[in-house]
Write a protein that holds these residues in place. Structure first.
Motif, short mmCIF file in Angstrom:
data_model
loop_
_atom_site.label_atom_id
_atom_site.label_comp_id
_atom_site.label_asym_id
_atom_site.label_seq_id
_atom_site.Cartn_x
_atom_site.Cartn_y
_atom_site.Cartn_z
N ARG A 165 15.34 13.17 -19.68
CA ARG A 165 15.44 11.96 -18.86
C ARG A 165 15.41 10.72 -19.77
O ARG A 165 14.44 9.97 -19.80
CB ARG A 165 14.26 11.89 -17.88
CG ARG A 165 14.22 12.88 -16.75
CD ARG A 165 15.23 12.54 -15.65
NE ARG A 165 15.14 11.16 -15.20
CZ ARG A 165 14.35 10.73 -14.21
NH1 ARG A 165 13.59 11.58 -13.55
NH2 ARG A 165 14.34 9.46 -13.88
N THR A 204 10.81 8.78 -11.70
CA THR A 204 11.05 7.38 -12.04
C THR A 204 9.97 6.49 -11.44
O THR A 204 9.46 5.58 -12.10
CB THR A 204 12.45 6.94 -11.53
OG1 THR A 204 13.44 7.77 -12.16
CG2 THR A 204 12.72 5.49 -11.84
N LEU A 244 14.00 7.14 -19.01
CA LEU A 244 12.57 6.79 -19.01
C LEU A 244 12.14 6.14 -20.33
O LEU A 244 11.12 5.45 -20.39
CB LEU A 244 11.72 8.04 -18.79
CG LEU A 244 11.91 8.82 -17.50
CD1 LEU A 244 11.06 10.09 -17.51
CD2 LEU A 244 11.56 7.95 -16.30
#
Length: 196
Positions: free
Chosen positions: A117, A58, A120
């Protein structure tokens, strides 16, 4: 103005090392050992400064997005209000354009990570959209009579050509390819300049 804290400075150094590792080895190949070695820190400090693996990814995404935003600001400042599509191409493909190929390579690695993910996705999309918007705005101001569909198509084409230049950098392609990519973008841009 207060000086940045040592933690902020060290975090930036680690993120820069992480960026280099991802550009060189991919996201999975950017091991904590490699990052720590490149940053000149002990591996346990990575967690102290950036958190666990998910938090590191992240943080890297934020670092990449911020790097692109900074590059775009430089592009905006380099091109005055009366810039032509040719001026845009010259700025994007200049040898000293100031763009860091590591950013695009890390961006691509992060895009591949999005299915696992999804958090993102939005920041990466927003960053790409901001790039398209800057290119489109310059083209639209320079060629106000060009149809919107043509401006969008040329925006996409120039952007794709620009992105492919950095995407190929690990191959160390012949220098003539950069010149050919710039020529392709110039030819595409000239289609708008020819609009009455």
């Amino acid at each position: 103005m207060p000086r940045p804290s040592l933690k902020d400075q060290r975090s930036q150094e680690i993120l820069d090392a992480y960026l280099t590792c991802v550009a060189r080895f991919g996201l999975n190949g950017a091991t904590q050992e490699r990052i720590a070695e490149m940053a000149g820190v002990k591996r346990p400090l990575l967690r102290h400064y950036l958190g666990n693996k998910d938090e590191m990814v992240t943080a890297l995404a934020g670092y990449v997005v911020a790097g692109f935003s900074e590059s775009l600001e430089g592009l905006r400042q380099a091109l005055p209000g009366g810039a032509t599509p040719s001026d845009l191409v010259d700025a994007l493909f200049a040898d000293d354009s100031g763009t860091d190929p590591r950013l695009m390579l890390a961006y691509q690695a992060l895009v591949v990570e999005v299915p696992d993910r999804p958090d993102l996705r939005q920041d990466l999309m927003d960053s790409l959209t901001e790039f398209f918007d800057v290119v489109e705005d310059i083209l639209r101001r320079a060629t106000p009579n060009a149809p919107d569909t043509h401006i969008r198509a040329v925006t996409q084409g120039i952007s794709a050509i620009f992105v492919s230049m950095d995407a190929l950098s690990p191959l160390d392609p012949p220098k003539v390819w950069r010149a050919e990519l710039k020529l392709a973008a110039s030819l595409l841009a000239s289609t708008l300049e020819a609009t009455p």
